[in-house]
Design a protein around this motif. Structure first.
Motif, short mmCIF file in Angstrom:
data_model
loop_
_atom_site.label_atom_id
_atom_site.label_comp_id
_atom_site.label_asym_id
_atom_site.label_seq_id
_atom_site.Cartn_x
_atom_site.Cartn_y
_atom_site.Cartn_z
N LYS A 108 34.56 36.47 23.91
CA LYS A 108 33.40 37.19 23.40
C LYS A 108 33.07 38.39 24.29
CE LYS A 108 31.40 33.16 21.09
NZ LYS A 108 30.31 32.15 21.08
N HIS A 109 33.14 38.20 25.61
CA HIS A 109 32.89 39.31 26.52
C HIS A 109 33.99 40.37 26.41
CE1 HIS A 109 29.28 37.91 28.46
NE2 HIS A 109 29.83 36.77 28.79
N GLN A 110 35.24 39.93 26.28
CA GLN A 110 36.33 40.90 26.14
C GLN A 110 36.15 41.75 24.89
OE1 GLN A 110 39.46 37.97 26.48
NE2 GLN A 110 40.16 38.81 28.43
N SER A 111 35.62 41.15 23.82
CA SER A 111 35.38 41.91 22.60
C SER A 111 34.28 42.95 22.80
CB SER A 111 35.02 40.97 21.45
OG SER A 111 33.74 40.38 21.66
N ASN A 112 33.48 42.78 23.88
CA ASN A 112 32.46 43.75 24.25
C ASN A 112 32.90 44.62 25.43
OD1 ASN A 112 30.48 43.02 22.30
ND2 ASN A 112 29.97 41.21 23.51
N GLN A 113 34.21 44.78 25.54
CA GLN A 113 34.85 45.73 26.48
C GLN A 113 34.94 45.24 27.91
OE1 GLN A 113 36.24 48.00 24.73
NE2 GLN A 113 34.99 47.53 22.94
N PHE A 114 34.54 43.98 28.22
CA PHE A 114 34.65 43.51 29.59
C PHE A 114 36.12 43.43 30.01
CE2 PHE A 114 30.27 42.37 29.28
CZ PHE A 114 29.81 42.29 30.58
N ALA A 115 36.40 43.98 31.17
CA ALA A 115 37.74 43.90 31.74
C ALA A 115 37.74 42.79 32.79
CB ALA A 115 38.13 45.24 32.38
N PHE A 116 38.41 41.69 32.48
CA PHE A 116 38.50 40.60 33.45
C PHE A 116 39.73 40.83 34.33
CE2 PHE A 116 35.93 38.43 30.15
CZ PHE A 116 34.84 38.14 30.95
N ILE A 117 39.46 41.24 35.57
CA ILE A 117 40.52 41.57 36.53
C ILE A 117 40.25 40.82 37.82
CG2 ILE A 117 41.83 43.42 37.63
CD1 ILE A 117 40.44 45.40 35.75
N ASP A 118 41.15 39.96 38.22
CA ASP A 118 41.04 39.25 39.50
C ASP A 118 41.82 40.06 40.53
OD1 ASP A 118 41.18 37.52 41.69
OD2 ASP A 118 41.24 35.74 40.41
N LEU A 119 41.09 40.75 41.41
CA LEU A 119 41.71 41.66 42.37
C LEU A 119 41.92 41.01 43.74
CD1 LEU A 119 39.83 44.97 41.49
CD2 LEU A 119 42.20 44.39 40.99
N HIS A 120 41.77 39.69 43.81
CA HIS A 120 41.92 39.00 45.09
C HIS A 120 42.90 37.83 44.92
CE1 HIS A 120 39.60 37.75 48.99
NE2 HIS A 120 40.90 37.54 49.11
N VAL A 121 44.13 38.16 44.60
CA VAL A 121 45.15 37.14 44.37
C VAL A 121 46.12 37.14 45.54
CG1 VAL A 121 47.02 36.35 42.88
CG2 VAL A 121 44.95 37.34 41.87
N ASN A 122 46.11 36.03 46.27
CA ASN A 122 47.09 35.81 47.34
C ASN A 122 48.11 34.80 46.84
OD1 ASN A 122 44.25 36.13 49.01
ND2 ASN A 122 45.95 37.18 49.97
N ARG A 123 49.35 35.20 46.81
CA ARG A 123 50.39 34.30 46.31
C ARG A 123 50.71 33.21 47.33
NH1 ARG A 123 54.79 38.76 44.89
NH2 ARG A 123 53.73 39.74 46.64
N ASP A 124 51.00 32.02 46.81
CA ASP A 124 51.46 30.92 47.65
C ASP A 124 52.35 30.03 46.80
OD1 ASP A 124 49.76 29.34 46.04
OD2 ASP A 124 48.13 29.46 47.49
#
Length: 445
Positions: free
Chosen positions: A228-244
């Motif tokens: 629902k938020h994405q349909s209202n233009q929200f960009a869900f971006i996780d910018l703190h991803v540390n791979r393990d």
């Protein structure tokens, strides 16, 4: 003996040719490079023309539908390939499974976005970049450049859709449900008079009917709220991803493709390196918890990253927080305020985090005066406030004050969550604090 070996090789080549016919024979050209034969434009036909073998979209809104020689065409399973060139702020799109209509944005089918630098118009901000499955699986980083030809490949097999921009797979999506789509034709978008986009080498390959086994997304009430938020233009971006080992690049990309969460990947070793990320639909971040790293990274290397993140409140010696909390907190706030004055930092990671021994005094330590001081510096330096979904930090009081100051926000720990229904703080923040899609930091904006 030599002649027999040569003959045997010829026979093998001939047999191979019979089993694997030239793939070019399977492609159907949709554009002859001379005129718009086989295409039909709606509302503003003059927005499309052919010059020097190129199909050009430029002018008021219009859509150019492929109708073929018979005036009607339908494609169900297919691979469509186009070469595209955009200019600054240009916007266009490629529709599939659509049908001709006299005016308006096509209501049938789906659009694959063409936009490397378009910024929107009026009060609307356009964040969705080239290769997005528009409003369904969006990408927020451009993997093509203006004024440079790039190839877009759209492949549909039953419920499965994939999109490639050059060699980057931007979308790998499964339509929900069990029924395959009924099919339709293609359309090119003329978006507005300020958008000039060139197309060439438009071709399609029909694929067999049927649908491969699909990857289903388990039901989640949180995921429904995200949609629902994405349909209202929200960009869900996780910018703190540390791979393990538990969340490697393969797992990260699966989250992107399945849930539409874009990712910012931080270096494995904490150094200024973007190795192993080329060819993947992710942002590349530099983690500079030790801010001295920024002083040794060359300006050229710094440009390779999309953003810089720093945990400004990294606790020093936690034992001193117990033995001498006053002295500890003086150093704690000094580090934070010095970091928030550093304009080389884009994101304040895990803001307001305290050592475990002091967390019960969070409200006493993070007074409104201190919050205002920190946020004033963050706003002045253009530093975004990270919302840590797992640690539920910062608290709602802090976030409301940050919004009042006009600060931007980012997310962390919204991607690597085993149970989506137990991980909804980031949505609680949006709803409780009245955040809109323009309140969030997107690298490149």
């Amino acid at each position: 003996m030599k002649s027999l070996s040569f003959l045997f090789c010829l026979l093998l080549l001939a047999a191979s040719a019979c089993q694997n016919p030239d793939p070019q024979e399977n492609w159907i050209s949709l554009f002859n490079g001379k005129d718009l034969s086989g295409w039909k434009a709606n509302e503003n036909p003059a927005s499309f023309r052919v010059e020097n073998g190129l199909l050009i979209a430029e002018g008021p809104r219009s859509h150019l539908f492929y109708v073929g020689e018979e005036g009607e065409q339908s494609f169900r399973n297919f691979e469509l390939q186009l070469e595209i060139l955009t200019h600054l702020h240009a916007n266009s799109g490629v529709y599939y499974h659509t049908t001709y209509q006299e005016e308006g944005w096509p209501s049938a089918g789906h659009e694959v976005q063409v936009n490397n630098t378009h910024i929107g118009g009026g009060d609307y901000r356009e964040l969705k970049k080239t290769g997005s499955l528009y409003s369904i699986r969006n990408v927020y980083k451009a993997f093509a450049q203006d004024s440079v030809w790039f190839t877009m490949t759209i492949r549909v097999e039953g419920r499965h859709l994939s999109v490639k921009v050059n060699d980057v797979t931007t979308v790998d999506y499964w339509e929900p449900g069990t029924d395959t789509l009924s099919g339709g034709t293609f359309a090119l978008q003329g978006h507005d008079p300020g958008s000039k986009v060139y197309y060439r080498n438009i071709r399609v390959k029909r694929l067999p009917d049927g649908s491969p086994a699909g990857d289903t997304l388990p039901y989640s009430a949180v995921y429904d709220r995200m949609i629902k938020h994405q349909s209202n233009q929200f960009a869900f971006i996780d910018l703190h991803v540390n791979r393990d080992a538990a969340f490697d690049l393969t797992s990260a990309l699966k989250t992107t493709y399945r849930e539409g969460i874009n990712l910012g990947i931080l270096p494995d070793d904490g150094t200024a390196s973007v190795s192993n990320l080329a060819g993947f639909p992710v942002f590349a971040g530099l983690e500079a918890n030790d801010r001295t790293l920024l002083s040794v990274v060359s300006p050229e290397d710094l440009k390779k990253f999309d953003y810089t993140l720093s945990n400004l409140n990294v606790p020093g010696d936690e034992s001193s927080a117990q033995s001498d909390p006053q002295t500890y907190l003086e150093g704690y706030f000094t580090r934070i305020m010095e970091g928030l004055a550093d304009t080389a930092i884009d994101i304040w990671a895990t803001p307001t985090l305290l050592p475990s021994s002091l967390r019960s005094d969070y409200d006493k330590i993070w007074t409104e005066t201190r919050i205002h001081q920190a946020l004033a510096l963050a706003k002045a330096s253009g530093i975004a406030i990270e919302i840590d979904n797992r640690l539920r930090l910062p608290d709602l009081r802090f976030i409301r004050l940050a919004k009042e100051k006009g600060c931007l926000f980012t997310y962390s720990h919204i991607a690597a969550e085993a149970d989506r229904n137990d991980s909804d703080y980031f949505l609680t923040v949006i709803d409780s604090c009245g955040l809109g899609y323009k309140d969030f930091f997107v690298p490149g904006w």
